[in-house]
Design an enzyme around this catalytic site. Structure first.
Site, PDB file in Angstrom:
ATOM      1  N   GLU A  85       0.793  -1.235   0.000  1.00  0.00           N
ATOM      2  CA  GLU A  85       0.000   0.000   0.000  1.00  0.00           C
ATOM      3  C   GLU A  85       0.820   1.277   0.000  1.00  0.00           C
ATOM      4  O   GLU A  85       0.760   2.073   0.960  1.00  0.00           O
ATOM      5  CB  GLU A  85      -0.956   0.002   1.199  1.00  0.00           C
ATOM      6  N   GLU A 118      -5.296  -8.672   0.994  1.00  0.00           N
ATOM      7  CA  GLU A 118      -5.960  -8.325   2.261  1.00  0.00           C
ATOM      8  C   GLU A 118      -7.435  -8.070   2.006  1.00  0.00           C
ATOM      9  O   GLU A 118      -7.799  -7.380   1.043  1.00  0.00           O
ATOM     10  CB  GLU A 118      -5.399  -7.038   2.898  1.00  0.00           C
TER      11      GLU A 118
HETATM   12  C1  PNW Z   1      -4.276  -1.698   5.558  1.00  0.00           C
HETATM   13  N1  PNW Z   1      -7.265   4.027   4.947  1.00  0.00           N
HETATM   14  O1  PNW Z   1      -4.199  -0.400   6.071  1.00  0.00           O
HETATM   15  C2  PNW Z   1      -2.943  -2.315   5.940  1.00  0.00           C
HETATM   16  O2  PNW Z   1      -2.267  -2.969   4.910  1.00  0.00           O
HETATM   17  C3  PNW Z   1      -3.008  -3.131   7.177  1.00  0.00           C
HETATM   18  O3  PNW Z   1      -1.746  -3.121   7.793  1.00  0.00           O
HETATM   19  C4  PNW Z   1      -4.126  -2.660   8.081  1.00  0.00           C
HETATM   20  O4  PNW Z   1      -4.121  -3.273   9.328  1.00  0.00           O
HETATM   21  C5  PNW Z   1      -5.424  -2.915   7.345  1.00  0.00           C
HETATM   22  O5  PNW Z   1      -5.421  -2.308   6.058  1.00  0.00           O
HETATM   23  C6  PNW Z   1      -6.665  -2.447   8.095  1.00  0.00           C
HETATM   24  O6  PNW Z   1      -6.653  -1.061   8.271  1.00  0.00           O
HETATM   25  C7  PNW Z   1      -5.004   0.652   5.741  1.00  0.00           C
HETATM   26  O7  PNW Z   1      -7.311   4.936   5.794  1.00  0.00           O
HETATM   27  C8  PNW Z   1      -5.079   1.685   6.660  1.00  0.00           C
HETATM   28  O8  PNW Z   1      -7.899   4.111   3.867  1.00  0.00           O
HETATM   29  C9  PNW Z   1      -5.816   2.794   6.392  1.00  0.00           C
HETATM   30  C10 PNW Z   1      -6.502   2.894   5.193  1.00  0.00           C
HETATM   31  C11 PNW Z   1      -6.431   1.873   4.271  1.00  0.00           C
HETATM   32  C12 PNW Z   1      -5.688   0.743   4.552  1.00  0.00           C
END
Ligand code: PNW
Length: 455
Positions: free
Chosen positions: A166, A361
Site C-alpha cells: 500500500e 488483504e
Molecule cells: C491496511 N485508509 O491499512 C494495511 O495494509 C493493514 O496493515 C491494516 O491493518 C489494514 O489495512 C486495516 O486497516 C489501511 O485509511 C489503513 O484508507 C488505512 C486505510 C487503508 C488501509
C-alpha cells in the site's frame, strides 16, 4: 449452499505485518523504525499504544504457525522488518534479524505453508527518515539493496516476493496528512514519496529478478471510486480525480504507461515534479507476475465547487466532496459493500489486462466481545463480511477475472496503526494480557471454506 466453488488451484491464506504482530522491538539488534518514533509521539496513536510487544509473535511464531496449519492455510503473507535486517537502513546486514525470518520460513515450509513475503509494510528504519525518508530518492536505492540482502538469505526457499504494501498509505497518510508515520503534512512531500516508493519498487523488482526470484509483485490498496450521482458530470469529474490520485498514479506507471497526464497536471499545481527523472518510468515498469490488491470498502464522491475534499487526496479540496459512509459499517466506520470488490476486480482486469491478481488483504474490524465461558468468540458480523466478500470474489472470477488467491486480513488481532489495539481484525482473538490465542467463529468458518474450496 454448495454452488460457490473456487477454481481447483485457488490459493487460500491469511496476512499479517511485522510491526503489527512481532513485538520484540529492541531484540537481536533491531533498530528503531518510524513507527517506534511515531507511536511514542503524544497524540498520534490511540492511548499511546506501541508495537513494543504487540502479539509477541517474534517469540510465539512456532505456535502461530501450528495454528495456521490447523486452519488449513496454503499460504501465509507476512512482512520483513527492514530495521531488523539493517538497523540503520543501509550497510551490513544484521544476521540475527535474518535468523528470525529463516526460522519462520522453515517452520512454515515444514507445515506445508507457502511463505508470501512483503518486503516493506511501513516500518522504515528511523535513520533513513532522518535523511528525508521516502521524500529522498536515495531511500529507493537503499530499499533495493535491502531487498537483495533478504533474498540472498531466503531466496532458496521463498518463491513469492512483493515489494511494497500500500504505497498509497505510505505516501498520502505518512507524508500528506500525517495520520501515519512519519506524520509529515505536506502535499509536495506526499507526491515525492509516491514517486520514490514506485522507484524503489522498480529497482528492487529488477534486482530480485536478476537474482532469480520466481514470482514478483506489489500490493496496492486500490479504491473502488463511485459517483454519488451516476448521471452527474461533476461527479464523474470527481471520480476521475480521486481515481487518478488513488489508482492510476500507481497502476499506470507500474504497467508501463507512465504517469497519467491528467494526474501529472494536477500534481504540478502543488509541486514541480522535478523529482521524476529520465528513465525512472522505465525502471518502475519492471515486469511483475502478480498484483496484490487490498480491498476493504468503496469510496463515493461528488463533484462540488468549494467541496471539502479529503486530506488523503492532496488538491481535492475545492472540487470534491467525499460522501459520508452509510449503510452497514465496520468498526472502522468503513462501508460494507462486497459489490465494490467485484467492480474493482473487473475494472483492473479490463484496464490493465494480463496481470494475474491476488487479494492480499480483505477483512473487517468488529466489536467481537471477549472470549466467553465456553472459550468461544462469536464474531457473526465478521463471518457475514467475509462470506459476502468471498461471493464477490467468486463472481469476479466467474466473469473472467484472473484472480489466483485470497488472503484474509488478519490472522491475529493486532496493532491497528493509529487505532492501536482497540480495533480487532483477527480471525483469531488475542488476549493482550496473557497473549493467549483463541480462534474465533470466523476462523472455524474459514477453515471449513478452505477445506471445501467453497462456500
Ligand atoms: C491496511 N485508509 O491499512 C494495511 O495494509 C493493514 O496493515 C491494516 O491493518 C489494514 O489495512 C486495516 O486497516 C489501511 O485509511 C489503513 O484508507 C488505512 C486505510 C487503508 C488501509
Amino acid at each position: 449452499m454448495s454452488d460457490v466453488r473456487f477454481p481447483e488451484n485457488f490459493i487460500w491464506g491469511a496476512a499479517t505485518a511485522a510491526y503489527q504482530i512481532e513485538g520484540a522491538a529492541t531484540e537481536d539488534g533491531r533498530g528503531p523504525s518510524i513507527w517506534d518514533t511515531f507511536s511514542r509521539t503524544p497524540g498520534k496513536v490511540f492511548q499511546g499504544h506501541t508495537g513494543d510487544v504487540a502479539c509477541d509473535h517474534y517469540h510465539r511464531y512456532a505456535d502461530d504457525v501450528a495454528m495456521m496449519a490447523d486452519l488449513g492455510l496454503a499460504t501465509y503473507r507476512f512482512s520483513i522488518a527492514w530495521p531488523r535486517i539493517q538497523p540503520d537502513g543501509t550497510g551490513p546486514v544484521n544476521p540475527r534479524g535474518l535468523d528470525f525470518y529463516d526460522r519462520l520460513v522453515d517452520s512454515l515450509l515444514a507445515r506445508g505453508i507457502d511463505p508470501f513475503i512483503t518486503l516493506y509494510h511501513w516500518d522504515l528504519p528511523q535513520t533513513l527518515e532522518d535523511r528525508g525518508g521516502w521524500t529522498n530518492r536515495e531511500t529507493a536505492e537503499h530499499f533495493a539493496d535491502y531487498a537483495v540482502a533478504v533474498h540472498r538469505r531466503l531466496g532458496d526457499r521463498v518463491r513469492t516476493w512483493t515489494t511494497l504494501n500500500e504505497p498509497w498509505c505510505s505516501a498520502y497518510l505518512g507524508y500528506g496528512n500525517g495520520v501515519h508515520a512519519p506524520g509529515t503534512r505536506d502535499a509536495g512531500a506526499a507526491f515525492r514519496a509516491v514517486h520514490h516508493l514506485l522507484l524503489g519498487h522498480g529497482l528492487a523488482t529488477r534486482a530480485l529478478r536478476a537474482a532469480g526470484a520466481e514470482t514478483l509483485g506489489i500490493t496496492l490498496n486500490l479504491a473502488d471510486v463511485q459517483p454519488v450521482d451516476a448521471a452527474s458530470t461533476a461527479d464523474a469529474d470527481a471520480v476521475r480525480l480521486v481515481d487518478g490520485l488513488h489508482n492510476r498514479i500507481f497502476l499506470d506507471p507500474l504497467t508501463g504507461a507512465g504517469y497519467p497526464a491528467d494526474v501529472l497536471a494536477h500534481v504540478s499545481r502543488m509541486v514541480t515534479p522535478d523529482f521524476i527523472q529520465d528513465g525512472d518510468e522505465k525502471v518502475i515498469a519492471a515486469p511483475i507476475d502478480l498484483l496484490g490488491i487490498n480491498y476493504y470498502a468503496p469510496t463515493y464522491v461528488a463533484g462540488r465547487a468549494g467541496g471539502a475534499g479529503g486530506s488523503a487526496y492532496p488538491g481535492s479540496e475545492g472540487s470534491v466532496e467525499f460522501a459520508p459512509a452509510s449503510g452497514p459499517l465496520t468498526e472502522m466506520g468503513w462501508m460494507i459493500e462486497p459489490a465494490g470488490l467485484t467492480r474493482l476486480l473487473e475494472r483492473v482486469a479490463a484496464d490493465y489486462p494480463g496481470l494475474p491478481m491476488f487479494i492480499t488483504e480483505n477483512g473487517g474490524a468488529f466489536p467481537d466481545g471477549e472470549v466467553d465461558a465456553e472459550g468461544r468468540v462469536a464474531d457473526t458480523d465478521r463471518v457475514a463480511y467475509l462470506d459476502g466478500h468471498l461471493r464477490a470474489v467468486h463472481e469476479a472470477i466467474a466473469r473472467g477475472v484472473d484472480l489466483r488467491g485470497y488472503l484474509v486480513w488478519s490472522l491475529l488481532d493486532n496493532f491497528e496503526w493509529a487505532e492501536g489495539y482497540r480495533k480487532r481484525f483477527g480471525i483469531v482473538h488475542v488476549d493482550y494480557l496473557t497473549q493467549r490465542r483463541t480462534p474465533k467463529e470466523s476462523a472455524r468458518w474459514y477453515q471449513e471454506v478452505i477445506s471445501r474450496n467453497g462456500l
